[in-house]
Design a protein around this motif. Structure first.
Motif: not given
Length: 369
Positions: A207-217, A233-239
C-alpha cells in the motif's frame, strides 16, 4: 488407584483447558479493525479480540524495543551487532547474514521494515538481551505495559510458534504506540526499499505509494496465520490505523485494509477538533501519575490515565515536565477541580495506577500531546 486416576483426569482437564485458551484462529478466520488515531476510538471491527498468529507483525514489537533502547541511549544507530550461528540459521525471509559478520543497528532496522529479515531480528534480540528467548520475554513484558493484553511473544521474528499469539486490537494499539511514542523512528516504516551488499530489497507493504496517505507499517505471513497487514494513513492531519489478519492472499489482504482505511476516513469528522483548553473555572488542581525515566513513558501513562478515568478527567490537559535536577519526566493531568481530581485518583488507584492530587498553576494550552 483412585487418587491416581483422579490426578490424571485433573491433569487432562488442565491440558485441554490450556489448549483451548491458546488455540488461535485458523488462517481462514479473518479479523480486522480500523481505528481513529486521534482518539483511539474503534470505527469498525470484526473478531478484533480473537487470537491469531502474528507472523512478522511480531517485528513491530521488536522494533518498538529497539526504539525504546535508542531513546534511552542504551543503543545507537551506528552500533554494530554480532551475527551468531543461531541468527545465520534463520529461514527466509532473510538477508543471508553469516556467522561472524557484523551489522549496524540502522541497517537492521531497515531490514526488518522492508525485507522482514528474520536473521536481522535475531541479531537484534541477541544483542539486546543475550538470547532470543530472553528478548521475547522482555517483549511480552513490554507489550503488557503497553496494554496488549492478549499478546504473547516467543521469538523476535514471528516464525511459527504455537504460543506466539496476538489480536487485531492489540496490533492496532501497538501501531498507535509506535506512532505516538517514536514519531522520529516511525518514519523508517515508510521506506519503500533498502540496499544491502549490492542488492535492493523492496518493502512488502504494497500500500506504500499506492494508497493515498499510507506511511507504514508492517506485513506478516506464515501458513498458520494467513496474510496479515497493519497499515496507517494520514490525510489533512487526520490519521487512521487499520489491521487485517488471516487474509487468503496478499491481494485480498491489501484490498481489505484499503477498504478499512476508506471507511475510517469517511467516518472521521471533516474538521480537526480544536486544541483542548482548560474549561472556565478549572485549572487549580492536577493529578500526578508518576515520574519516569523517559518522556515517551510519561506521555503514555498520562494518556492511559485519561482513558481510564475519562469522565473525571474531562477537560483535563496532559502535561509532561522534565525535572532536570533528577533527570525524570513528571506526568500530570492538569486543569481540574478539586472534586474531579479526587474522583480521578480514586478511580485510577482502583485500576492499579499511582495517583496523587496536587495543586498547581492553571493550564490553558495542551502540552506534550
Amino acid at each position: 488407584m483412585k487418587p491416581v486416576v483422579a490426578a490424571l483426569a485433573a491433569a487432562f482437564l488442565v491440558a485441554v483447558t490450556l489448549i483451548a485458551v491458546v488455540r488461535p484462529a485458523r488462517a481462514d478466520e479473518r479479523a480486522w479493525i480500523v481505528v481513529d488515531a486521534a482518539t483511539g476510538s474503534v470505527v469498525k471491527a470484526h473478531r478484533a479480540q480473537a487470537q491469531h498468529y502474528p507472523a512478522s507483525l511480531t517485528k513491530m514489537m521488536t522494533l518498538y524495543m529497539v526504539f525504546d533502547a535508542l531513546a534511552a541511549g542504551e543503543l545507537h544507530l551506528d552500533d554494530t551487532m554480532y551475527v551468531s550461528p543461531h541468527a545465520q540459521e534463520m529461514p527466509p525471509t532473510e538477508l543471508g547474514l553469516r556467522a561472524g559478520d557484523r551489522i549496524d543497528v540502522e541497517t537492521a532496522i531497515k531490514a526488518l521494515v522492508t525485507k522482514s529479515a528474520n536473521d536481522a531480528a535475531v541479531v537484534i534480540a541477541e544483542h539486546m538481551a543475550g538470547t532470543e528467548w530472553d528478548f521475547a520475554m522482555d517483549m511480552t513484558a513490554r507489550a503488557e505495559e503497553l496494554g496488549l493484553d492478549d499478546t504473547e511473544f516467543r521469538n523476535a521474528s514471528g516464525l511459527p510458534n504455537p504460543y506466539q499469539v496476538t489480536t487485531a486490537q492489540d496490533m492496532a494499539v501497538l501501531a498507535q504506540a509506535l506512532i505516538d511514542d517514536y514519531p522520529g523512528y516511525y518514519k523508517y516504516f515508510s521506506l519503500k526499499r533498502m540496499r544491502y551488499h549490492g542488492r535492493v530489497y523492496r518493502n512488502h507493504n504494497n500500500l506504500l505509494g499506492r494508497y493515498d496517505g499510507v506511511d507504514g507499517i508492517k506485513t506478516g505471513y506464515i501458513d498458520a496465520s494467513g496474510y496479515n497487514l497493519v497499515a496507517s494513513a494520514k490525510r489533512q492531519g487526520r490519521r487512521v490505523i487499520a489491521v487485517a489478519l488471516g487474509g487468503r492472499s496478499a491481494g485480498a489482504r491489501d484490498r481489505r485494509v484499503a477498504d478499512l482505511l476508506d471507511v475510517g476516513f469517511n467516518q472521521l469528522p471533516s474538521q480537526l477538533p480544536p486544541v483542548p483548553k482548560a474549561k472556565p473555572g478549572r485549572g487549580r488542581y492536577a493529578v500526578q501519575v508518576g515520574a519516569f525515566a523517559s518522556e515517551p513513558a510519561a506521555k503514555r501513562i498520562t494518556k492511559r490515565a485519561l482513558e481510564e478515568a475519562r469522565s473525571a478527567l474531562a477537560g483535563g490537559i496532559r502535561r509532561v515536565a522534565h525535572l532536570s535536577e533528577r533527570d525524570l519526566y513528571r506526568a500530570r493531568v492538569t486543569g481540574l477541580t478539586s472534586g474531579a481530581a479526587e474522583q480521578a485518583c480514586q478511580r485510577l488507584k482502583r485500576r492499579g495506577m499511582e495517583c496523587l492530587v496536587v495543586r498547581g498553576t492553571p493550564t490553558q494550552i495542551a502540552d506534550g500531546s
